[in-house]
Design a protein around this motif. Structure first.
Motif, PDB file in Angstrom:
ATOM      1  N   THR A  91      -4.117  51.600 -83.398  1.00 47.94           N
ATOM      2  CA  THR A  91      -4.245  50.303 -83.510  1.00 47.94           C
ATOM      3  C   THR A  91      -4.239  49.687 -82.403  1.00 47.94           C
ATOM      4  OG1 THR A  91      -2.003  49.812 -84.217  1.00 47.94           O
ATOM      5  CG2 THR A  91      -3.455  50.355 -86.077  1.00 47.94           C
ATOM      6  N   LYS A  92      -4.774  48.343 -82.270  1.00 47.31           N
ATOM      7  CA  LYS A  92      -4.335  47.577 -81.057  1.00 47.31           C
ATOM      8  C   LYS A  92      -3.858  46.137 -81.428  1.00 47.31           C
ATOM      9  CE  LYS A  92      -8.006  49.740 -78.112  1.00 47.31           C
ATOM     10  NZ  LYS A  92      -9.439  49.076 -77.420  1.00 47.31           N
ATOM     11  N   THR A 145      -4.385  45.612 -90.890  1.00 41.07           N
ATOM     12  CA  THR A 145      -4.494  46.322 -89.820  1.00 41.07           C
ATOM     13  C   THR A 145      -5.810  46.383 -89.199  1.00 41.07           C
ATOM     14  OG1 THR A 145      -3.940  48.609 -89.106  1.00 41.07           O
ATOM     15  CG2 THR A 145      -5.013  48.462 -91.083  1.00 41.07           C
ATOM     16  N   ASN A 146      -5.976  46.939 -87.922  1.00 37.74           N
ATOM     17  CA  ASN A 146      -7.426  47.074 -87.490  1.00 37.74           C
ATOM     18  C   ASN A 146      -7.530  48.543 -87.121  1.00 37.74           C
ATOM     19  OD1 ASN A 146      -5.580  47.352 -85.052  1.00 37.74           O
ATOM     20  ND2 ASN A 146      -6.181  45.222 -84.224  1.00 37.74           N
ATOM     21  N   ALA A 147      -6.840  49.395 -87.862  1.00 40.70           N
ATOM     22  CA  ALA A 147      -6.667  50.821 -87.610  1.00 40.70           C
ATOM     23  C   ALA A 147      -8.116  51.455 -87.604  1.00 40.70           C
ATOM     24  CB  ALA A 147      -5.964  51.628 -88.750  1.00 40.70           C
ATOM     25  N   ALA A 148      -8.317  52.279 -86.932  1.00 36.95           N
ATOM     26  CA  ALA A 148      -9.818  53.048 -86.818  1.00 36.95           C
ATOM     27  C   ALA A 148      -9.499  54.464 -86.683  1.00 36.95           C
ATOM     28  CB  ALA A 148     -10.680  52.417 -86.012  1.00 36.95           C
ATOM     29  N   VAL A 174     -11.324  50.227 -82.349  1.00 37.00           N
ATOM     30  CA  VAL A 174     -10.417  49.474 -82.726  1.00 37.00           C
ATOM     31  C   VAL A 174     -10.674  48.003 -82.101  1.00 37.00           C
ATOM     32  CG1 VAL A 174      -8.096  48.538 -82.833  1.00 37.00           C
ATOM     33  CG2 VAL A 174      -8.594  50.837 -83.180  1.00 37.00           C
TER      34      VAL A 174
END
Length: 182
Positions: free
Chosen positions: A26-27, A103-106, A112
């Protein structure tokens, strides 16, 4: 006896090796942490977001979790600001002390987007999908003190424009610009 010790040691090592969960990349999640406010005419909508973890079967996802508040004409209509992020949330766990998870998890850090997170919203009054929450929302980071909160019921239910759809809506605003409380 040596074989028993060796087998026990191998079992112990393999248990530790396979028990570790991957942390999904994530970021910039800290930029979303805080209390955000939208005010229009006689309505005030607030969300509070804190850092938390979601635990899947094989992964741990860094997330932000939160609650919400809505008042109309000075009277609270929705008050679900309580947020407990001390225990990682597991999809199978029905008990939770939050109403927003994002979340912006990838799969890979380069995919991300630090300026947006996808949301899963648990609307206490509308109870989408029998209270299990609805995905399809987003929070866009417009500036360090400004976000855009968006909920999309069709997207969250996986319905395209050709299917029959009886929207139930949300008990909170669906698309607003919010300012961070200082």
């Amino acid at each position: 006896m040596k074989n028993v010790v060796l087998i026990s040691l191998l079992l112990f090592i393999s248990t530790i090796t396979f028990a570790q969960k991957e942390i999904v990349p994530t970021k910039n999640l800290d930029a979303y942490v805080g209390t955000w406010v939208y005010a229009s005419n006689d309505s005030i909508f607030k969300i509070t977001l804190k850092r938390g973890l979601v635990e899947g079967q094989d992964v741990i996802i860094n997330s932000i979790m939160g609650g919400y508040f809505l008042s109309v004409k000075g009277v609270p209509v929705e008050d679900y600001m309580e947020v407990d992020t001390t225990i990682p949330w597991n999809y199978k766990n029905e008990t939770r002390k939050f109403h927003i998870i994002a979340t912006n998890a990838a799969t890979n850090l380069r995919y991300v987007d630090p300026d947006q997170v996808g949301t899963w919203f648990f609307d206490a009054r509308k109870k989408h999908i029998n209270g299990k929450g609805i995905q399809g929302g987003r929070i866009l980071l417009l500036a360090p003190d400004t976000i855009r909160w968006m909920l999309n019921e069709k997207r969250g239910l996986g319905i395209d424009d050709t299917g029959e759809f009886m929207p139930i809506g949300f008990s909170v605003p669906e698309d607003v610009i919010m300012i961070k409380e200082k």
